[in-house]
Scaffold this active site. Structure first.
Site, PDB file in Angstrom:
ATOM      1  N   HIS B  79       0.836  -1.203   0.000  1.00 52.69           N
ATOM      2  CA  HIS B  79       0.000   0.000   0.000  1.00 52.69           C
ATOM      3  C   HIS B  79       0.870   1.252   0.000  1.00 52.69           C
ATOM      4  CE1 HIS B  79      -3.105   2.882   1.083  1.00 52.69           C
ATOM      5  NE2 HIS B  79      -2.419   3.212   2.161  1.00 52.69           N
ATOM      6  N   ASP B 109       7.174  21.197 -26.601  1.00 52.36           N
ATOM      7  CA  ASP B 109       7.270  19.894 -25.924  1.00 52.36           C
ATOM      8  C   ASP B 109       8.323  19.994 -24.836  1.00 52.36           C
ATOM      9  OD1 ASP B 109       7.353  17.022 -25.332  1.00 52.36           O
ATOM     10  OD2 ASP B 109       6.311  16.800 -27.244  1.00 52.36           O
ATOM     11  N   TRP B 144       7.184   0.304   4.114  1.00 51.22           N
ATOM     12  CA  TRP B 144       7.819   1.001   2.990  1.00 51.22           C
ATOM     13  C   TRP B 144       9.178   1.558   3.393  1.00 51.22           C
ATOM     14  CZ3 TRP B 144       8.666   6.263   1.134  1.00 51.22           C
ATOM     15  CH2 TRP B 144       8.522   7.235   2.117  1.00 51.22           C
ATOM     16  N   SER B 174      13.550   6.332 -13.200  1.00 52.65           N
ATOM     17  CA  SER B 174      12.490   7.028 -13.921  1.00 52.65           C
ATOM     18  C   SER B 174      12.325   8.454 -13.397  1.00 52.65           C
ATOM     19  CB  SER B 174      11.186   6.243 -13.764  1.00 52.65           C
ATOM     20  OG  SER B 174      10.073   7.065 -13.955  1.00 52.65           O
ATOM     21  N   SER B 175      12.322   8.580 -12.081  1.00 54.94           N
ATOM     22  CA  SER B 175      12.135   9.911 -11.493  1.00 54.94           C
ATOM     23  C   SER B 175      13.305  10.834 -11.794  1.00 54.94           C
ATOM     24  CB  SER B 175      11.988   9.801  -9.978  1.00 54.94           C
ATOM     25  OG  SER B 175      10.776   9.188  -9.661  1.00 54.94           O
ATOM     26  N   HIS B 258      12.389  12.203   3.700  1.00 52.22           N
ATOM     27  CA  HIS B 258      11.696  13.426   4.051  1.00 52.22           C
ATOM     28  C   HIS B 258      11.515  14.362   2.865  1.00 52.22           C
ATOM     29  CE1 HIS B 258       9.389  15.791   6.647  1.00 52.22           C
ATOM     30  NE2 HIS B 258       9.949  16.840   6.107  1.00 52.22           N
ATOM     31  N   GLU B 260      11.168  13.355   0.036  1.00 50.89           N
ATOM     32  CA  GLU B 260      10.156  12.637  -0.739  1.00 50.89           C
ATOM     33  C   GLU B 260       8.741  13.094  -0.380  1.00 50.89           C
ATOM     34  OE1 GLU B 260      10.194  10.572  -3.259  1.00 50.89           O
ATOM     35  OE2 GLU B 260       8.090   9.998  -3.187  1.00 50.89           O
ATOM     36  N   TYR B 262       7.872  15.961   0.558  1.00 49.51           N
ATOM     37  CA  TYR B 262       7.645  17.260  -0.078  1.00 49.51           C
ATOM     38  C   TYR B 262       7.562  17.120  -1.588  1.00 49.51           C
ATOM     39  CZ  TYR B 262       8.536  19.075   4.521  1.00 49.51           C
ATOM     40  OH  TYR B 262       8.450  19.321   5.853  1.00 49.51           O
ATOM     41  N   SER B 273      -2.647  26.248  -6.075  1.00 46.69           N
ATOM     42  CA  SER B 273      -2.463  27.682  -6.310  1.00 46.69           C
ATOM     43  C   SER B 273      -3.152  28.110  -7.607  1.00 46.69           C
ATOM     44  CB  SER B 273      -0.972  28.028  -6.388  1.00 46.69           C
ATOM     45  OG  SER B 273      -0.356  27.760  -5.153  1.00 46.69           O
ATOM     46  N   HIS B 307      13.840  13.649  12.191  1.00 49.23           N
ATOM     47  CA  HIS B 307      12.633  13.710  13.026  1.00 49.23           C
ATOM     48  C   HIS B 307      11.761  12.464  12.819  1.00 49.23           C
ATOM     49  CE1 HIS B 307      10.534  16.216   9.677  1.00 49.23           C
ATOM     50  NE2 HIS B 307      10.278  14.956   9.501  1.00 49.23           N
ATOM     51  N   HIS B 308      12.128  11.628  11.852  1.00 49.24           N
ATOM     52  CA  HIS B 308      11.449  10.339  11.725  1.00 49.24           C
ATOM     53  C   HIS B 308      12.078   9.298  12.648  1.00 49.24           C
ATOM     54  CE1 HIS B 308       9.176  11.544   8.097  1.00 49.24           C
ATOM     55  NE2 HIS B 308      10.222  12.295   7.862  1.00 49.24           N
ATOM     56  N   THR B 333       4.956  27.072   5.461  1.00 44.93           N
ATOM     57  CA  THR B 333       3.671  26.413   5.222  1.00 44.93           C
ATOM     58  C   THR B 333       2.527  27.340   5.601  1.00 44.93           C
ATOM     59  OG1 THR B 333       4.793  24.374   5.836  1.00 44.93           O
ATOM     60  CG2 THR B 333       2.425  24.249   5.584  1.00 44.93           C
ATOM     61  N   LYS B 336       1.899  29.880   2.971  1.00 45.45           N
ATOM     62  CA  LYS B 336       1.124  29.361   1.854  1.00 45.45           C
ATOM     63  C   LYS B 336      -0.370  29.328   2.178  1.00 45.45           C
ATOM     64  CE  LYS B 336       2.615  26.874  -1.272  1.00 45.45           C
ATOM     65  NZ  LYS B 336       3.097  27.956  -2.120  1.00 45.45           N
ATOM     66  N   ARG B 455       1.206   1.301  15.219  1.00 43.09           N
ATOM     67  CA  ARG B 455       0.992   1.090  13.784  1.00 43.09           C
ATOM     68  C   ARG B 455       1.316  -0.344  13.402  1.00 43.09           C
ATOM     69  NH1 ARG B 455       5.054   5.040  10.744  1.00 43.09           N
ATOM     70  NH2 ARG B 455       4.043   4.126   8.947  1.00 43.09           N
TER      71      ARG B 455
END
Lengths: 290, 536
Positions: B79, B109, B144, B174-175, B258, B260, B262, B273, B307-308, B333, B336, B455
């Site tokens: 998942h 293009d 994950w 790919s990314s 982290h 990731e 964002y 926006s 922080h993780h 944040t 925004k 979890r």
């Protein structure tokens, strides 16, 4: 034990849940910490660390509810006032330096207000000032083992009581065969490591949650203020039976603890064929590592 | 989707392949964008199905039907991977990015059309590898985050984790290719007059996301390779018995992980926006602040990874630093959020479906954001870490907010992409079902988490039954919302109702609204003049 608080829950009935929750609320004077049905908040604090966490979270929550309500209020106002019917002509405003400075500075101020108690809490919870004893905790797939290096050096394993053997009044997935017994009002240093993968020894009402990492010894501490039985669960994914290695700590008076250690020393020494490994108070637990 | 009838009249050399060649050999940014969106939708079906199975298992205490707990862990892992790498990223970055970067900056293009092709086609291959990983040798039950030692060969023998690693390698390649393409395109191919400070915020978002990808993915690739050699070739990067350290993996993983998160949310900022500005009929408020807030979030995103890892046993000073650094993110944040509100303020707002999803995004992102501030504090995190509170937090900001941005972008741009009008009533119903569903799904998880529920467990103490049951019902409602979405998609694509070039009216003043709908196969063959573009 805590027979007064036997809460067997009818799973399918929401109504029963509410009654059970209410009963749990009424019974909250009893001395055990475990989750309650429909609980929305922390379990009651049993250590100074958890008390401080709850205090700090109350501050956080107050500010956060304020922010969410502010944003929601502004959005509702916008929906009512600035929809295309009530305001056919859009304004042309795209800048307001004062406003932009304000909504940058105010969050900074809020964060500074939060940072001070946050740092106090963090440094308070880090280490016991004067630990009176040490408990060594080792995580295994999928059980815990405990050692009392300065109370006789015995050690034992603590396995979950499987569902089939749960007696009425016991808590499914939380009960263990050998509870950790610890004295009340004593600063206890917890040293933790793992024999295999990373586990996490956690008890919500103690405010303790620490990874047990193979090859490392982590340190945490507790000072439990009320006797009782306290429950927690492994809190780091550790494989197939991650959900089935609970932590149960029985906190007793200091005298009872003395009696128990005397008994346990014999019991667990006999239980194990191998000679008991005595770990001195400050020796690195890496010795355990394979 | 786009029709041959719209081939440009003045281009006699408009050679376009047809049939399967059009897609497999595609170098056209619109077709590649469409394929990314299609892939995301297919993966979303799988990822959502996994989450519904998880919620069915958790509907009541005790084992419902998953007797093999390894399978439960594999479901959780699948998942996560599918939603992150094969739904959110392909849809928001590959899909909307490919479609609308060239359209919005006024270029025919992408800079490297053939690289665009390979960067898409690596992704289905990666997805197939991931599915294989889930089906062989018990599957990867690592989460994950793939923490060793659990992910080591000792605890995951068999090839499942290896296939997972190779899948992520391909998805990462790919990314990276996509990111290079995006950066080159945006830096070099903007229409004359479109300075950096005149780019639409969606383009800013895409540029910043691509930069984050380019910096973060190689770290993941390195870590994955180390894990692969640990598992197969006897190295011991993460094995303490060989002098390694399991925490090294966590540092490397979260140094990628982290940024990731964002990478997933900054494109959403860009989409929202554009939509907020369009439907308020106002230019974005505080444009520069908005652009640089995103840049600040991206930069700070690289210095907060630990922080993780508050409970791994760091010394207290490390946790203090990461606490303070993490809290800083709340400032950009906040800028925004308030700028979106100020954009709407004084506007003449039409609450069509894209705007409903955009407003839903803003509110839910605030809810997920404030719990992020809670978790930022290492002291408080000791109570929350690895509980359902964390699950609630990141699903509010990702599952809810990022997916709301995807829905919003779909409704906003489907007219441009297909030339067809989506059914407004059904789409609004889909919004409300989804909005109600996700809140019932995730809000109770805050309570379960505060009460202490960990979890990633297939069964839980009976006391957590209540909130889990409610949460499961929320999941079913959300799944109905997802099914409704596919009904809307079907109705739109088969609709006879077409839309004009600028279906949203005066508020929509970015360049994609100057080309006809559906956007022809080739667009902006004559460089547009943007003296009045975009809103600034």
């Amino acid at each position: 034990m805590q027979n007064s608080r036997r809460l067997i829950i009818g799973i399918n009935s929401g109504v029963a849940f509410f009654f059970a929750a209410f009963a749990a609320f009424l019974a909250s004077g009893a001395n055990a910490a475990e989750p309650k049905p429909w609980q929305m908040n922390f379990q009651p604090a049993a250590t100074p660390v958890m008390e401080k966490i709850i205090d700090f979270h109350n501050l956080l929550l107050t500010i956060q509810v304020g922010i969410v309500v502010l944003v929601l209020g502004l959005m509702l106002y916008i929906i009512i006032k600035f929809n295309s019917k009530s305001n056919p002509e859009p304004s042309k405003t795209t800048h307001n330096t004062a406003l932009e400075v304000i909504w940058t500075v105010i969050p900074i101020v809020i964060l500074i207000v939060l940072a001070v108690p946050s740092m106090k809490l963090l440094f308070f919870m880090d280490k016991a000032p004067n630990p009176e004893m040490t408990l060594k905790i080792t995580g295994h797939q999928w059980y815990w083992s405990y050692e009392y290096p300065d109370n006789g050096g015995f050690e034992f394993d603590s396995n979950m009581v499987p569902d089939e053997e749960i007696k009425p009044g016991q808590r499914r997935l939380l009960e263990v065969d050998n509870q950790v017994v610890l004295p009340v009002n004593t600063e206890i240093r917890l040293l933790m490591t793992s024999e295999d993968v990373i586990h996490n020894w956690a008890i919500p009402s103690f405010g303790v949650k620490m990874d047990t990492v193979p090859g490392r010894t982590n340190e945490s501490w507790i000072k439990v203020t009320k006797p009782g039985v306290y429950y927690g669960q492994c809190s780091e994914l550790c494989g197939v039976n991650h959900g089935f290695m609970p932590v149960a700590v029985k906190v007793v008076s200091k005298e009872e603890f003395k009696k128990w250690t005397a008994k346990a020393k014999k019991e667990f020494a006999n239980a194990k064929d191998a000679p008991v490994k005595v770990v001195e108070m400050n020796s690195p637990a890496q010795a355990k590592l394979r | 989707m786009s029709e041959t009838a719209h081939a440009d009249a003045h281009d006699d050399h408009d050679h376009r392949p047809t049939g399967w060649r059009r897609w497999v050999y595609s170098t056209n940014h619109k077709d590649i964008g469409t394929m990314y969106l299609a892939l995301a939708m297919i993966a979303a079906i799988v990822g959502t199905a996994a989450s519904v199975v998880i919620r069915l298992e958790l509907h009541e205490p005790g084992v419902q039907f998953i007797t093999d707990f390894q399978f439960y862990n594999v479901l959780v892992t699948a998942h996560g991977f599918i939603m992150v790498f094969f739904v959110v990223m392909p849809a928001l970055i590959g899909g909307f990015g490919n479609w609308f970067i060239p359209l919005m900056i006024g270029t025919p293009d992408m800079a490297f059309p053939r690289m665009n092709n390979i960067s898409f086609w690596l992704l289905p291959a990666a997805l197939i590898l991931l599915v294989i990983a889930g089906l062989i040798d018990g599957g990867p039950g690592t989460g994950w985050t793939v923490y060793p030692p659990l992910a080591n060969a000792d605890y995951h023998p068999g090839m499942a984790v290896d296939f997972g690693i190779l899948s992520l390698h391909l998805a990462g390649a790919s990314s990276i290719l996509g990111a290079i393409n995006f950066i080159s395109t945006i830096i070099n191919m903007r229409a004359p007059g479109m300075t950096f400070h005149r780019m639409p915020l969606f383009i800013w978002a895409m540029l910043l996301t691509a930069i984050l990808l380019l910096l973060a993915i190689p770290v993941l690739a390195g870590a994955l390779t180390m894990l692969l050699t640990d598992r197969n070739f006897g190295t011991a990067f993460f094995d303490p018995a060989g002098g390694g350290d399991p925490l090294l993996w966590q540092h490397l993983f979260w140094f990628f992980g982290h940024p990731e998160v964002y990478i997933m949310i900054i494109p959403a900022f860009g989409v929202i926006s554009e939509i907020v500005s369009t439907f308020s009929k106002k230019p974005i408020f505080g444009y520069l602040g908005m652009a640089y807030a995103m840049a600040a979030i991206g930069v700070v995103g690289f210095i907060v990874w630990a922080h993780h890892m508050y409970t791994v046993g760091f010394n207290v000073e490390t946790r203090a630093y990461f606490t303070l650094a993490t809290m800083v993110i709340a400032v950009p944040t906040g800028i925004k959020i308030f700028s979106w509100l100020a954009t709407m303020w004084g506007g003449s707002i039409k609450f069509d479906t894209p705007m409903l999803f955009a407003m839903g995004f803003i509110f839910l992102f605030v809810v997920g954001g404030v719990t992020g501030v809670t978790l930022a504090n290492a002291g408080a995190d000791q109570a929350f870490h690895d509980t359902y509170f964390v699950v609630a937090h990141f699903h509010y900001v990702l599952s809810v907010a990022a997916i709301f941005a995807m829905y919003a972008g779909f409704y906003y741009w489907i007219g441009k992409m297909s030339g067809k009008q989506y059914p407004e009533g059904l789409a609004r119903l889909q919004f409300w079902v989804t909005f109600i569903g996700v809140n019932i799904l995730f809000f109770p998880q805050h309570f379960a988490g505060m009460a202490g529920m960990p979890r990633r467990i297939p069964d839980y103490p009976d006391a957590y039954a209540g909130w889990n049951m409610i949460s499961s019902w929320g999941a079913y409602i959300t799944a109905v919302g997802a099914i409704l979405f596919f009904v809307v998609l079907w109705k739109t694509l088969t609709s006879k109702e077409t839309v004009s070039a600028n279906q949203w009216g005066t508020g929509a003043n970015t360049l994609e609204w100057t080309v006809e709908s559906p956007a022809p196969f080739h667009t902006h063959e004559q460089t547009p003049s943007i003296s009045t573009q975009p809103a600034e």
